[in-house]
Design a protein around this motif. Structure first.
Motif, short mmCIF file in Angstrom:
data_model
loop_
_atom_site.label_atom_id
_atom_site.label_comp_id
_atom_site.label_asym_id
_atom_site.label_seq_id
_atom_site.Cartn_x
_atom_site.Cartn_y
_atom_site.Cartn_z
N LEU A 36 33.55 -15.02 -71.64
CA LEU A 36 33.69 -16.24 -70.82
C LEU A 36 33.33 -17.47 -71.64
CD1 LEU A 36 32.30 -15.04 -67.35
CD2 LEU A 36 34.66 -15.68 -67.86
N PHE A 70 34.25 -21.37 -70.81
CA PHE A 70 33.44 -21.55 -69.60
C PHE A 70 32.00 -21.74 -70.03
CE2 PHE A 70 37.00 -19.00 -67.92
CZ PHE A 70 37.36 -19.80 -66.86
N GLY A 78 27.81 -22.95 -69.10
CA GLY A 78 26.83 -22.88 -68.02
C GLY A 78 26.64 -21.49 -67.44
N ASP A 111 24.34 -18.42 -67.60
CA ASP A 111 23.03 -18.03 -68.15
C ASP A 111 22.95 -16.53 -68.38
OD1 ASP A 111 22.24 -20.66 -68.09
OD2 ASP A 111 21.44 -20.52 -66.06
N ALA A 112 23.62 -15.76 -67.55
CA ALA A 112 23.59 -14.30 -67.71
C ALA A 112 24.71 -13.67 -66.90
CB ALA A 112 22.24 -13.76 -67.25
N ALA A 113 25.16 -12.51 -67.36
CA ALA A 113 26.14 -11.73 -66.61
C ALA A 113 25.69 -10.28 -66.63
CB ALA A 113 27.53 -11.87 -67.25
N ARG A 114 25.80 -9.64 -65.50
CA ARG A 114 25.43 -8.22 -65.43
C ARG A 114 26.54 -7.48 -64.69
NH1 ARG A 114 21.07 -11.10 -64.67
NH2 ARG A 114 21.57 -11.37 -62.49
N GLN A 115 26.90 -6.32 -65.21
CA GLN A 115 27.93 -5.54 -64.52
C GLN A 115 27.34 -4.28 -63.91
OE1 GLN A 115 31.78 -4.97 -66.25
NE2 GLN A 115 32.33 -3.41 -64.74
N GLY A 116 27.73 -4.02 -62.69
CA GLY A 116 27.31 -2.80 -62.01
C GLY A 116 28.51 -2.13 -61.38
N LEU A 158 23.69 -18.04 -58.12
CA LEU A 158 24.02 -16.66 -58.45
C LEU A 158 25.35 -16.30 -57.78
CD1 LEU A 158 23.18 -13.85 -59.62
CD2 LEU A 158 22.12 -13.40 -57.41
N TYR A 161 31.13 -4.46 -59.75
CA TYR A 161 30.24 -5.45 -59.16
C TYR A 161 29.65 -6.25 -60.31
CZ TYR A 161 26.03 -7.32 -57.00
OH TYR A 161 25.03 -8.16 -56.57
N ILE A 162 29.83 -7.54 -60.27
CA ILE A 162 29.38 -8.38 -61.37
C ILE A 162 28.51 -9.51 -60.84
CG2 ILE A 162 30.17 -10.00 -63.17
CD1 ILE A 162 32.75 -7.97 -63.08
N GLU A 163 27.38 -9.72 -61.47
CA GLU A 163 26.52 -10.86 -61.12
C GLU A 163 26.55 -11.87 -62.25
OE1 GLU A 163 23.07 -8.62 -58.41
OE2 GLU A 163 22.62 -9.31 -60.42
N LEU A 164 26.76 -13.13 -61.91
CA LEU A 164 26.73 -14.20 -62.90
C LEU A 164 25.67 -15.22 -62.50
CD1 LEU A 164 30.53 -15.11 -63.38
CD2 LEU A 164 29.14 -13.67 -64.86
N ASP A 165 24.78 -15.52 -63.42
CA ASP A 165 23.84 -16.63 -63.22
C ASP A 165 24.49 -17.89 -63.76
OD1 ASP A 165 21.73 -15.23 -62.10
OD2 ASP A 165 20.92 -14.66 -64.05
N LEU A 166 24.68 -18.87 -62.89
CA LEU A 166 25.35 -20.10 -63.30
C LEU A 166 24.38 -21.27 -63.30
CD1 LEU A 166 28.49 -19.65 -61.03
CD2 LEU A 166 28.34 -19.15 -63.47
N ALA A 167 24.53 -22.14 -64.30
CA ALA A 167 23.70 -23.34 -64.37
C ALA A 167 24.14 -24.35 -63.30
CB ALA A 167 23.79 -23.95 -65.75
N GLU A 168 25.42 -24.30 -62.93
CA GLU A 168 25.99 -25.23 -61.93
C GLU A 168 25.23 -25.15 -60.60
OE1 GLU A 168 29.03 -27.29 -62.37
OE2 GLU A 168 27.83 -28.06 -60.71
N HIS A 200 34.91 -22.76 -60.37
CA HIS A 200 34.65 -22.13 -61.67
C HIS A 200 34.76 -20.62 -61.60
CE1 HIS A 200 33.00 -25.37 -64.22
NE2 HIS A 200 33.08 -24.46 -65.16
N ASP A 248 38.21 -19.29 -61.07
CA ASP A 248 38.94 -19.39 -62.32
C ASP A 248 38.59 -18.23 -63.26
OD1 ASP A 248 40.85 -20.94 -63.58
OD2 ASP A 248 39.40 -22.14 -64.70
N MET A 249 37.30 -17.95 -63.40
CA MET A 249 36.85 -16.83 -64.25
C MET A 249 37.41 -15.51 -63.77
SD MET A 249 32.81 -17.63 -64.71
CE MET A 249 32.22 -19.31 -64.88
N LYS A 294 41.19 -15.34 -64.59
CA LYS A 294 41.52 -15.32 -66.02
C LYS A 294 40.94 -14.14 -66.79
CE LYS A 294 42.47 -20.23 -66.57
NZ LYS A 294 41.86 -21.53 -66.92
N LEU A 295 39.81 -13.62 -66.34
CA LEU A 295 39.20 -12.54 -67.12
C LEU A 295 38.73 -11.35 -66.28
CD1 LEU A 295 38.05 -11.58 -69.94
CD2 LEU A 295 35.85 -12.45 -69.12
N ILE A 296 37.95 -11.64 -65.25
CA ILE A 296 37.18 -10.55 -64.61
C ILE A 296 38.06 -9.58 -63.83
CG2 ILE A 296 35.36 -10.11 -62.91
CD1 ILE A 296 33.99 -12.67 -64.02
#
Lengths: 79, 79
Positions: free
Chosen positions: A25, A30, A32, A34-39, B2, B41-48, B57, B60-61, B64-66
């Protein structure tokens, strides 16, 4: 009943898939993140209609097959 | 913020992982499982911190990717 199960890696366990998502990403522009985790996310259609019994059943399935409790956490909801 | 993203296979797309879970659970003696489906299942920590911007955002991710939108659906929540 429908069971929605989430299996995630425990804190501190290396998550190469999450890292790959995060890096890709960022390389795609893209910012901002901070972290991504996949489960894993699993849906089970159960014939059981009693909530307490279904809960015990699903918990058993998670411990015995669906999650590797050494490195993974699991949680689920029933509806 | 999150973002919690769920990626699931579209209806009609073969789901060998889900089928393997279903068959294995039945072989282990768990009865009453009508269907099993596996997704990501994906977790993203965003600064936004702006919800509308974060939503645009993440959408879009996902496109385009996930998620591979040819065979997969995605949904997400922000908190």
């Amino acid at each position: 009943m429908l069971a929605r199960i989430h299996v995630t890696l425990k804190n501190g366990v290396l998550d190469p898939q999450g890292k790959a998502i995060e890096n890709t990403l960022q390389n795609m522009g893209f910012s901002g993140i901070d972290a991504a985790r996949q489960g894993k996310y699993i849906e089970l259609d159960l014939a059981e209609t009693d909530r307490a019994k279904a809960e015990a059943h699903v918990d058993d399935m998670c411990r015995k097959l669906i999650a590797n409790t050494v490195i993974e956490n699991y949680s689920f909801t029933l509806e």
